[in-house]
Structure formats: structure tokens, C-alpha cells
Design an enzyme around this catalytic site. Structure first.
Site, short mmCIF file in Angstrom:
data_model
loop_
_atom_site.label_atom_id
_atom_site.label_comp_id
_atom_site.label_asym_id
_atom_site.label_seq_id
_atom_site.Cartn_x
_atom_site.Cartn_y
_atom_site.Cartn_z
N LYS A 162 0.80 -1.21 0.00
CA LYS A 162 0.00 0.00 0.00
C LYS A 162 0.84 1.27 0.00
O LYS A 162 0.31 2.37 -0.24
CB LYS A 162 -0.95 0.00 1.20
N SER B 214 -2.29 -12.45 4.30
CA SER B 214 -2.74 -12.37 2.91
C SER B 214 -1.71 -12.98 1.96
O SER B 214 -2.07 -13.49 0.89
CB SER B 214 -3.04 -10.93 2.51
#
Length: 329
Positions: free
Chosen positions: A57, A275
Site C-alpha cells: 500500500k 494475505s
């Protein structure tokens, strides 16, 4: 490796950086083919945990802020508001602090404590939302608050074109530069920016490359992922023609995600977030179903932000149960 003909690719990284923001991107690939169930399928991990604020991110936070500065939507000293369960919020808070913008992050109260601590370290004001509402609840509440405060800048990563654009201009070209033999790309569906931006670049470079999304079963929680049938489809997914772009989807359950996260640690020495285990599980399933190829998957972040959850050390049944009550991503 050199770039294939017709693909310039991003510049190779320098050892000396002008500032910390210039460290974002150019993350390495690591061969984890020892986890491949098929000896004819190579599996490569894109190590986004190497970004300075710890996750994939970082790329979109930088691009959203710098794009907004360039077109005048974000002014010096202007407050930023964003819903985030962690990684985007951390990166935005760090960059906003560098640039002198106050920032408010809305997040479910069921996130891991390390996420809150990181946001506090970078100076963000944390606005907690009810945990049972999950990420979708935080998004809805942030949109309502942003409507009441038009003087704030609301990046809204789920609909911001600078999100997938960061991957179209960075992540995709890096993969082609470093692994020109890629045949399949695997990533989780969250905001969908990584899949849409990287996948679009890869398809434009070579239409035969397949793009595969990893998602949890409908109604179940896997860290960092969403099922597009859960009631909210990110505008980024639709705006970048997600239904046409994806070649297939792979369902990964919470237990599988934790098991493969632990295998990354124990067999590859990669201390990744949950993840990454989900993406690795999807890559392994894919590898067992194709004859040969090279799969690249995304390691979104490192595992240090999830130590308090017990995902790495608790009994597997306990860790799986925790996944239903703690938002890891």
C-alpha cells in the site's frame, strides 16, 4: 535481467535515496519454488514487505497523495480522511506526516493492536468503527463523514484511479523486467488495485499471461481479501474492467491461509502477513492444475504487525478461530 524488447521498465534501484519516499517500489522477487507442488511450475514471491512503510500500500498512498497535490485537490496543511484497516492508513499517515498534512483514519475496532500502534506512531488520529461492521462499515462511515467535511481531502482508495495506476506504472513493469518469463499473476482481491493495475499492464505486454484473483468463500474472512459477492464491489474493479481482466478466481479458506503463511516462514524464511499465505495457497492450487509456467504472487506485507493475533504460534484451530474475530489486514 534486462527488459524484453519494447518494455522500458522502471529504473533499477539506487543505493542512495534522496528521501524515504524514493524507496517505494522496485521490490525484489524471491524464488519459493520449493513450495510448488509441480516441479515444472516456478513460483516467485514479489516482496512488497520491503517498502519503507511495510506493505504494497506504500505504492498507492504515495501516488494518491502526489496526484492530488499535482492537480490541486490536496493543499499544504489540509486534513486527510481515509477508511483503512491498516496498511493503506499506515502508509498515508507516514507520508502525510512527512508532508505536514493532518490525517484521520477510520478503522474497525477489531484490527490488530500493532496496526493502531503504527498509526499512532505516525501521528494519525484514529476513529474506531464497530468491529462487526468490518471494513465495509468503516468505508460507509468514512464516506458519510467526508460528505460533511468537503474541506478535507478524501482519497477513497476503493475508487481512486491513482490506486491501480501505481501498479500499472510500477508493479507490472517491475515484474516484466525481473521475470519476463511470467505466465501467471496471482494476487488477492482487496481494493482490487493491485490486480487491476498490474494485471492490465501484464495483459497489454503479453495477452497470454493469466491473471488470477484469490478470494475467501462468501461469508468467511481471510486477512486482506474480500469476496466481490459480499455486498460491496470496489469502483476500481469495475472501472478497470475487472470481470473481463480476470481469467479465473481461486477460493482460499482462513485455515489454508494460515497454513501457507506458516510454510512461508518455516520453509522459505519469509515472515509474511496472512494475505501472503492466501496468495501462496492460490498459487499452489494453480501450480497443481497447469503443466508448466512461472507464477508471480504478491507478498503484501510482513508478519510483524500480526504477532498479537497468534496466527504464527497458536494451535492451528485456535488461530483459525481468531481469524473470525480479528481483522488482520
Amino acid at each position: 535481467m534486462t527488459s524484453p524488447p519494447g518494455v522500458a521498465g522502471p529504473p533499477m534501484p539506487n543505493m542512495l535515496h534522496e528521501d524515504v519516499l524514493s524507496m517505494i517500489g522496485n521490490t525484489p522477487l524471491v524464488d519459493v519454488s520449493n513450495l510448488s507442488p509441480n516441479p515444472n511450475v516456478r513460483i516467485l514471491a514479489k516482496m512488497e514487505m520491503q517498502n519503507p512503510f511495510g506493505s504494497v500500500k506504500d505504492r498507492i498512498a504515495k501516488n494518491m497523495i502526489e496526484t492530488a497535490e499535482a492537480d490541486g485537490r490536496l493543499q499544504p496543511g489540509q486534513t486527510i480522511l481515509e477508511p483503512s484497516s491498516g496498511n493503506t492508513g499506515i502508509a498515508l499517515a507516514a507520508i502525510a506526516g512527512i508532508k505536514g498534512n493532518p490525517i484521520k483514519i477510520m478503522m474497525p475496532d477489531s484490527v490488530s493492536i500493532e496496526r493502531r500502534q503504527m498509526l499512532a506512531i505516525f501521528g494519525a488520529e484514529i476513529i474506531l468503527t464497530p468491529g462487526p461492521e468490518g471494513s465495509n462499515g468503516a468505508v460507509a462511515r468514512a464516506k458519510a463523514l467526508a460528505a460533511k467535511h468537503p474541506e478535507w481531502y478524501f482519497p477513497y482508495q476503493y475508487a481512486n484511479d491513482a490506486n491501480p495506476r501505481a501498479h500499472f506504472e510500477g508493479t507490472g513493469p517491475e515484474i516484466v523486467r525481473d521475470a519476463p518469463e511470467i505466465t501467471h499473476f496471482v494476487a488477492g482481491l482487496g481494493t482490487s488495485g493491485t490486480l487491476m493495475g498490474t494485471g492490465t499492464f501484464l495483459k497489454q505486454h503479453d495477452p497470454t499471461i493469466q491473471v488470477i484473483a484469490v478470494e475467501p468463500p462468501l461469508g468467511e474472512r481471510v486477512e486482506g481479501l474480500r469476496n466481490i459477492g459480499d455486498g460491496y464491489i470496489p469502483p476500481v474493479f469495475e472501472n478497470w474492467n475487472g470481470y473481463e481482466l480476470l481469467d479465473r478466481k481461486r477460493v482460499v479458506r482462513p485455515r489454508e491461509s494460515i497454513e501457507w503463511t506458516r510454510r512461508l516462514v518455516n520453509e522459505c524464511g519469509i515472515f509474511a502477513g496472512i494475505s501472503a499465505g492466501a496468495a501462496m495457497a492460490g498459487a499452489a492450487k494453480l501450480a497443481s492444475q497447469i503443466d508448466f509456467g512461472t507464477i508471480v504472487f504478491i507478498v503484501c506485507d510482513g508478519g510483524w504487525k500480526y504477532l498479537s493475533t497468534g496466527a504464527y504460534t497458536d494451535d492451528l484451530d485456535v488461530a483459525e478461530a481468531n481469524a473470525e474475530s480479528i481483522i488482520y489486514f
